[in-house]
Design a protein around this motif. Structure first.
Motif, PDB file in Angstrom:
ATOM      1  N   ASN A 207      -4.017  -0.184  -9.226  1.00  4.34           N
ATOM      2  CA  ASN A 207      -3.617  -0.919  -9.081  1.00  4.34           C
ATOM      3  C   ASN A 207      -3.257  -2.001 -10.303  1.00  4.34           C
ATOM      4  OD1 ASN A 207      -3.007   0.507  -6.820  1.00  4.34           O
ATOM      5  ND2 ASN A 207      -3.631  -1.246  -5.399  1.00  4.34           N
ATOM      6  N   VAL A 388       1.456  -0.931  -2.599  1.00  2.00           N
ATOM      7  CA  VAL A 388       2.131  -1.781  -3.270  1.00  2.00           C
ATOM      8  C   VAL A 388       2.936  -1.788  -4.144  1.00  2.00           C
ATOM      9  CG1 VAL A 388       1.261  -3.426  -4.940  1.00  2.00           C
ATOM     10  CG2 VAL A 388      -0.077  -2.368  -3.521  1.00  2.00           C
ATOM     11  N   CYS A 418       3.216  -8.722  -7.579  1.00  2.00           N
ATOM     12  CA  CYS A 418       2.572  -7.472  -6.437  1.00  2.00           C
ATOM     13  C   CYS A 418       2.905  -7.916  -5.217  1.00  2.00           C
ATOM     14  CB  CYS A 418       1.051  -7.026  -7.220  1.00  2.00           C
ATOM     15  SG  CYS A 418       1.609  -6.379  -8.464  1.00  2.00           S
ATOM     16  N   GLY A 420       1.819  -6.500  -1.393  1.00  2.00           N
ATOM     17  CA  GLY A 420       1.027  -5.447   0.330  1.00  2.00           C
ATOM     18  C   GLY A 420      -0.128  -5.841   0.501  1.00  2.00           C
ATOM     19  N   ALA A 421      -0.451  -5.066   1.041  1.00  2.00           N
ATOM     20  CA  ALA A 421      -0.155  -3.213   0.676  1.00  2.00           C
ATOM     21  C   ALA A 421      -0.691  -3.193   2.613  1.00  2.00           C
ATOM     22  CB  ALA A 421      -2.043  -2.913  -0.333  1.00  2.00           C
ATOM     23  N   ASN A 439       6.597  -4.467   3.697  1.00  7.18           N
ATOM     24  CA  ASN A 439       5.939  -5.070   2.200  1.00  7.18           C
ATOM     25  C   ASN A 439       6.746  -6.642   2.405  1.00  7.18           C
ATOM     26  OD1 ASN A 439       3.133  -4.440   1.527  1.00  7.18           O
ATOM     27  ND2 ASN A 439       3.756  -3.305   0.004  1.00  7.18           N
ATOM     28  N   GLY A 458       6.360   0.575  -7.346  1.00  4.36           N
ATOM     29  CA  GLY A 458       4.909  -0.235  -6.769  1.00  4.36           C
ATOM     30  C   GLY A 458       4.598   1.019  -6.839  1.00  4.36           C
TER      31      GLY A 458
END
Length: 553
Positions: A207, A388, A418, A420-421, A439, A458
């Motif tokens: 990630n 994500v 970013c 998330g997740a 999300n 993502g």
């Protein structure tokens, strides 16, 4: 002598430690490594410490805190609290004892002493305590200014276990495996890293951002204490590697964890009032202060973890692998199909049966992939899907720190945010519009905004999760051998020789990796453990099998 372990039952402000450190430095015949276990540490002891230790001195929080100096050749373990209670949680074999603070239990002290271990105590040691120590196996001799003794029990304990040949194979090049390589190489092991992908950190560690923050609870339960120990150890370890944002990509920008609703906020206020956390560790913010940080309404307040933040796991892996230097051999683009024990070594075979590598010690650090091997097939590990969402910088208002509630959002880096997740119980590796919508709905709720309509972008990864959400760290159980006979304690459960696991890090692999690897390396080398005994036992990979065996009996 390779290592000298000293136990100080009354550390106070650390004068004895500083004197011991100076003597160690001045002795040309000194042990290569000095390990000093300090009980009853004074709250202001940091003031007397050298700058190298002041920089990593822990906040005033319960637990065992491991500090390092002299390039790792000197280790200082700090435990605050009542000495007898602390002593009961020390897992070590010691060469010397400074009995600065009297202990109620002489047998607890004898449990830790190696044959020939020395003891120094005040000359005014009470006769009753001297008699108890003598009965426990400490033979006293007259001394000026102190009472000195040598441990000579009538039932001598074996010496500290000698390490096996110091060659190990680590399977898996995510944060778990990279940390294992680094901690073993730092102790002089030759390590071979085997990874089925062409590069490190291609699965859960791939990630763009991982969050690091502590876990809080009203009862300070084992999961909370373990999470605290892992978080604080990771911060110190990363500092030694070169620091977040230095040795690897990331930022200690702080984490704002918002309360879910008024009832949840009330519980958090109770925790804040009862725990009295140092503000640099955790600070409760009411609505106005939390809202000012968020840039949006925060009606229920939240926790500010000022030392928390985010890091890119792949760069953390690279920093740890780089630190191994010439002690690390890498075998990538190679999968392991089978483990075979032969002649005191493990042989790793690929799908065609060819031997990939061999060594006396193998560490499985490949998440749920470990259960494809026969020796680990019974471990209760499950893959949990996490998608994500990647958003373009500027898509949403951007607080200057990580924000989380039932989702998290990182500050922008490389023009990407970013979010998330998800936590899904399926094996779909692709990106799903429904997961992205989940999300985006959660982050819109946090920021009090309409749900953003964003292109599907993502990454999907799979966390490795155990039933109790705690990692598995240590020797792997041999379920077949364990089926015969009665098993009441963890130490009764048979283990595969030379086979260990670093598995089940769930959503907290970033902070778990350094401490779990340190714990395993200490176990392999017969060193004092970096965790209290009860907490180390809570991570034993045999705990699930033992529970099942007890249920059957």
């Amino acid at each position: 002598m390779a290592r000298c372990v000293i136990l100080d039952t009354g550390f106070g402000a650390g004068q004895q430690f500083l004197a011991t450190l100076a003597a160690w430095r001045a002795d040309p015949r000194r042990a290569r490594r000095l390990h000093y276990i300090a009980l009853a540490v004074a709250p202001d002891a940091v003031a007397a410490m050298p700058a190298e230790l002041r920089e990593q001195w822990p906040p005033a929080l319960p637990g065992l805190h491991r500090l390092s100096l002299e390039g790792g050749d000197v280790t200082l373990d700090l435990m605050s609290g009542q000495p007898d209670a602390c002593l009961a949680q020390v897992e070590a074999r010691v060469d010397a004892v400074y009995l600065a603070a009297p202990l109620r239990s002489a047998t607890a002290l004898a449990r830790l002493a190696l044959p020939g271990a020395t003891l120094a105590a005040p000359a005014a040691l009470e006769p009753a305590r001297r008699a108890a120590l003598s009965a426990a196996g400490f033979a006293f001799a007259a001394g000026q200014g102190t009472a000195r003794a040598v441990f000579a029990s009538r039932q001598p304990r074996p010496a500290r276990p000698a390490p096996t040949e110091r060659r190990a194979i680590v399977i898996g090049a995510g944060v778990a495996g990279a940390a294992a390589c680094e901690r073993l190489a730092a102790r002089g092991w030759q390590v071979t890293l085997v990874e089925r992908h062409a590069l490190p950190a291609q699965e859960a560690s791939g990630n763009l951002a991982g969050i690091f923050m502590p876990l809080l609870s009203r009862d300070d339960n084992p999961a909370t204490r373990l999470g605290r120990a892992a978080y604080l150890f990771a911060l110190r370890h990363w500092q030694r590697l070169g620091g977040v944002g230095g040795a690897f990509t990331g930022a200690r920008c702080g984490v704002l964890q918002l309360a879910r609703d008024p009832a949840h906020a009330g519980l958090q206020r109770q925790i804040a009032a009862a725990a009295g956390y140092p503000p640099e560790y955790a600070r409760w913010l009411e609505r106005d202060e939390a809202g000012a940080l968020l840039g949006a309404p925060a009606p229920d307040g939240g926790w500010l973890f000022g030392q928390g933040g985010w890091a890119r796991p792949s760069t953390v892996c690279q920093a740890m692998l780089d630190a191994c230097g010439a002690r690390l051999e890498r075998i990538f683009s190679t999968g392991v199909r089978e483990l075979e024990r032969r002649g005191g070594e493990w042989l790793l075979r690929d799908a065609g049966g060819a031997v990939i590598a061999r060594a006396p010690t193998v560490v499985l650090a490949n998440g749920c992939g470990a259960t494809a091997l026969a020796q680990a097939a019974g471990l209760p590990l499950l893959p949990v899907r996490g998608q994500v969402t990647h958003l373009a910088e500027g898509s949403l208002p951007q607080p200057p720190l990580v924000v989380c509630r039932e989702a998290y959002m990182t500050p922008a880096f490389d023009a990407t945010v970013c979010v998330g997740a998800t936590y899904d119980a399926d094996a779909d590796p692709g990106l799903r519009a429904a997961s992205q919508r989940e999300n985006l709905e959660k982050i819109a709720d946090i920021l009090a905004l309409p749900v953003l309509d964003a292109p599907l972008a993502g990454r999907t990864g799979f966390r490795c999760v155990a039933p109790d959400r705690l990692p598995l760290v240590g020797a792997l159980p041999d379920a077949g051998a364990a089926a015969a006979g009665r098993r009441e304690r963890l130490r009764d459960v048979p283990r595969w020789p030379g086979l260990y696991g670093l598995l089940g890090y769930a959503s907290r692999g970033l902070i778990w990796a350094p401490l779990a690897a340190e714990l395993l390396a200490a176990q392999l080398d017969g060193e004092p453990l970096p965790l209290e005994a009860k907490l180390a036992a809570a991570l034993d990979p045999a705990r699930f099998l033992l529970k099942e065996l007890r249920r059957r009996s």
